[in-house]
Design a protein around this motif. Structure first.
Motif, PDB file in Angstrom:
ATOM      1  N   ASP A 198       0.831  -1.209   0.000  1.00 58.70           N
ATOM      2  CA  ASP A 198       0.000   0.000   0.000  1.00 58.70           C
ATOM      3  C   ASP A 198       0.862   1.255   0.000  1.00 58.70           C
ATOM      4  O   ASP A 198       0.583   2.217  -0.729  1.00 58.70           O
ATOM      5  N   MET A 199       1.923   1.248   0.784  1.00 61.02           N
ATOM      6  CA  MET A 199       2.791   2.419   0.863  1.00 61.02           C
ATOM      7  C   MET A 199       3.582   2.621  -0.422  1.00 61.02           C
ATOM      8  O   MET A 199       3.657   3.732  -0.964  1.00 61.02           O
ATOM      9  N   PHE A 200       4.175   1.547  -0.948  1.00 65.79           N
ATOM     10  CA  PHE A 200       5.016   1.662  -2.136  1.00 65.79           C
ATOM     11  C   PHE A 200       4.224   2.048  -3.386  1.00 65.79           C
ATOM     12  O   PHE A 200       4.761   2.687  -4.290  1.00 65.79           O
ATOM     13  N   THR A 201       2.955   1.649  -3.456  1.00 63.62           N
ATOM     14  CA  THR A 201       2.165   1.929  -4.656  1.00 63.62           C
ATOM     15  C   THR A 201       1.409   3.247  -4.580  1.00 63.62           C
ATOM     16  O   THR A 201       1.070   3.822  -5.618  1.00 63.62           O
ATOM     17  N   ASN A 202       1.153   3.757  -3.390  1.00 64.54           N
ATOM     18  CA  ASN A 202       0.313   4.948  -3.259  1.00 64.54           C
ATOM     19  C   ASN A 202       1.044   6.192  -2.768  1.00 64.54           C
ATOM     20  O   ASN A 202       0.463   7.278  -2.757  1.00 64.54           O
ATOM     21  N   LYS A 203       2.300   6.039  -2.363  1.00 72.19           N
ATOM     22  CA  LYS A 203       3.053   7.181  -1.863  1.00 72.19           C
ATOM     23  C   LYS A 203       4.353   7.342  -2.646  1.00 72.19           C
ATOM     24  O   LYS A 203       4.908   6.370  -3.155  1.00 72.19           O
ATOM     25  N   LYS A 204       4.849   8.561  -2.711  1.00 70.20           N
ATOM     26  CA  LYS A 204       6.122   8.847  -3.355  1.00 70.20           C
ATOM     27  C   LYS A 204       7.097   9.402  -2.322  1.00 70.20           C
ATOM     28  O   LYS A 204       6.691  10.062  -1.385  1.00 70.20           O
ATOM     29  N   GLY A 205       8.379   9.146  -2.560  1.00 68.22           N
ATOM     30  CA  GLY A 205       9.408   9.648  -1.659  1.00 68.22           C
ATOM     31  C   GLY A 205      10.541   8.653  -1.564  1.00 68.22           C
ATOM     32  O   GLY A 205      10.467   7.537  -2.102  1.00 68.22           O
ATOM     33  N   PRO A 206      11.633   8.995  -0.879  1.00 69.78           N
ATOM     34  CA  PRO A 206      12.751   8.060  -0.688  1.00 69.78           C
ATOM     35  C   PRO A 206      12.273   6.812   0.043  1.00 69.78           C
ATOM     36  O   PRO A 206      11.437   6.882   0.953  1.00 69.78           O
ATOM     37  N   ILE A 207      12.803   5.669  -0.345  1.00 71.24           N
ATOM     38  CA  ILE A 207      12.293   4.406   0.178  1.00 71.24           C
ATOM     39  C   ILE A 207      12.443   4.295   1.687  1.00 71.24           C
ATOM     40  O   ILE A 207      11.580   3.728   2.362  1.00 71.24           O
ATOM     41  N   LEU A 208      13.496   4.866   2.258  1.00 66.69           N
ATOM     42  CA  LEU A 208      13.652   4.793   3.709  1.00 66.69           C
ATOM     43  C   LEU A 208      12.579   5.605   4.430  1.00 66.69           C
ATOM     44  O   LEU A 208      12.145   5.237   5.529  1.00 66.69           O
ATOM     45  N   GLU A 209      12.138   6.705   3.824  1.00 70.97           N
ATOM     46  CA  GLU A 209      11.028   7.468   4.410  1.00 70.97           C
ATOM     47  C   GLU A 209       9.730   6.662   4.332  1.00 70.97           C
ATOM     48  O   GLU A 209       8.925   6.663   5.278  1.00 70.97           O
ATOM     49  N   LEU A 210       9.518   5.983   3.200  1.00 66.77           N
ATOM     50  CA  LEU A 210       8.323   5.157   3.062  1.00 66.77           C
ATOM     51  C   LEU A 210       8.333   4.023   4.077  1.00 66.77           C
ATOM     52  O   LEU A 210       7.296   3.687   4.662  1.00 66.77           O
ATOM     53  N   LEU A 211       9.495   3.438   4.298  1.00 62.12           N
ATOM     54  CA  LEU A 211       9.593   2.341   5.261  1.00 62.12           C
ATOM     55  C   LEU A 211       9.390   2.820   6.695  1.00 62.12           C
ATOM     56  O   LEU A 211       8.868   2.089   7.540  1.00 62.12           O
ATOM     57  N   THR A 212       9.776   4.050   6.968  1.00 62.04           N
ATOM     58  CA  THR A 212       9.491   4.629   8.284  1.00 62.04           C
ATOM     59  C   THR A 212       7.989   4.727   8.498  1.00 62.04           C
ATOM     60  O   THR A 212       7.480   4.441   9.587  1.00 62.04           O
ATOM     61  N   GLU A 213       7.273   5.099   7.447  1.00 64.74           N
ATOM     62  CA  GLU A 213       5.810   5.186   7.552  1.00 64.74           C
ATOM     63  C   GLU A 213       5.194   3.795   7.684  1.00 64.74           C
ATOM     64  O   GLU A 213       4.213   3.611   8.422  1.00 64.74           O
ATOM     65  N   VAL A 214       5.756   2.799   6.985  1.00 58.67           N
ATOM     66  CA  VAL A 214       5.291   1.419   7.162  1.00 58.67           C
ATOM     67  C   VAL A 214       5.449   0.995   8.622  1.00 58.67           C
ATOM     68  O   VAL A 214       4.542   0.418   9.232  1.00 58.67           O
ATOM     69  N   THR A 215       6.600   1.304   9.193  1.00 57.53           N
ATOM     70  CA  THR A 215       6.864   0.960  10.596  1.00 57.53           C
ATOM     71  C   THR A 215       5.877   1.661  11.521  1.00 57.53           C
ATOM     72  O   THR A 215       5.357   1.056  12.467  1.00 57.53           O
ATOM     73  N   ARG A 216       5.624   2.943  11.254  1.00 59.17           N
ATOM     74  CA  ARG A 216       4.691   3.690  12.103  1.00 59.17           C
ATOM     75  C   ARG A 216       3.299   3.076  12.068  1.00 59.17           C
ATOM     76  O   ARG A 216       2.658   2.864  13.108  1.00 59.17           O
ATOM     77  N   ARG A 217       2.821   2.775  10.872  1.00 60.49           N
ATOM     78  CA  ARG A 217       1.475   2.203  10.738  1.00 60.49           C
ATOM     79  C   ARG A 217       1.371   0.866  11.454  1.00 60.49           C
ATOM     80  O   ARG A 217       0.397   0.595  12.166  1.00 60.49           O
TER      81      ARG A 217
END
Length: 247
Positions: A198-217
């Motif tokens: 869900d994060m990788f397909t619907n959000k843009k940004g550096p992958i480490l920032e996206l993974l931080t959001e995955v961790t938060r969720r």
């Protein structure tokens, strides 16, 4: 007067991996006795298609076939004509810390799989990003959670010069922390894979920032197991030297 914008764009390009060429992915996945895995595969295939990856799949590999599929992947990459931007490997199976279990009940060491694509063994991926996504148990512990506050601190990547370390440009993304169980729903798939897709397909940004959001969720959510609320979060290990953008 010169316009500073092009210089800024050039600086940003130098600080990010070149993702303009081929994106390759491999998913060896044990389906047997892992209910919900088909849902994860469908989600991953959608993600790879949307992100422009050429992806391959190996269902229900034995321990030896995990190793063989990685070897074939490396050979295909090195024999490929033209520039390769990156490679992703999704490993899904039952497991324990440092190991995956094949359909034959035997185990394969994760480190043996990881080293196949390192800078020494895969020339086409030297200085290119390599990401491993591991959906597997890393132990038997269950986390009920703790009441605590505070923020995590992100690591800053750095550039290299003429030579690079053997194990650089690599990203390991585990579904759970060392020693703990991940959670997989029989119908909805795994909490980790579904959140990551869900994060990788619907959000843009550096992958480490996206993974931080995955961790938060994931950290904010709860899974119910054996009648008890449990907490879980992924674990990320990075030796990336630049920003990695998937979109």
């Amino acid at each position: 007067m010169s316009n500073p914008q092009p210089l800024e764009e050039m600086r940003c390009m130098q600080e990010a991996y070149d993702m303009s060429r081929a994106h390759l992915a491999l998913t060896p996945c044990v389906i047997k006795a892992r209910e919900g895995s088909e849902k994860d595969l469908v989600s991953l295939e959608h993600m790879f298609q949307q992100l422009g990856f050429e992806s391959g799949l190996k269902r229900d590999p034995t321990a030896q076939q995990f190793q063989e599929e990685m070897g074939k992947f490396q050979q295909t990459i090195d024999a490929r004509e033209g520039f390769v931007s990156c490679a992703f490997v999704v490993l899904m199976a039952h497991g324990e810390e440092g190991y995956l279990k094949g359909t034959d009940g035997q185990v394969v060491e994760l480190e043996n799989l990881f080293r196949v694509l390192n800078s020494k063994n895969c020339q086409a991926l030297r200085a290119k990003p390599k990401a491993y996504i591991v959906q597997a148990c890393r132990g038997e512990q269950r986390d009920p959670g703790e009441t605590v506050g505070g923020d995590n601190v992100e690591m800053i990547t750095e550039d290299s010069h003429q030579t690079i370390p053997t194990h650089t440009d690599t990203l390991h993304i585990y579904s759970t922390a060392e020693g703990y169980l991940p959670y997989r729903h029989d119908e909805e798939g795994s909490y980790f894979i579904q959140t990551l897709v869900d994060m990788f397909t619907n959000k843009k940004g550096p992958i480490l920032e996206l993974l931080t959001e995955v961790t938060r969720r994931m950290a904010e959510g709860e899974r119910i197991q054996e009648g008890e609320a449990r907490k879980v979060n992924p674990e990320v290990e990075s030796t990336l030297r630049k920003q990695l953008y998937l979109q």
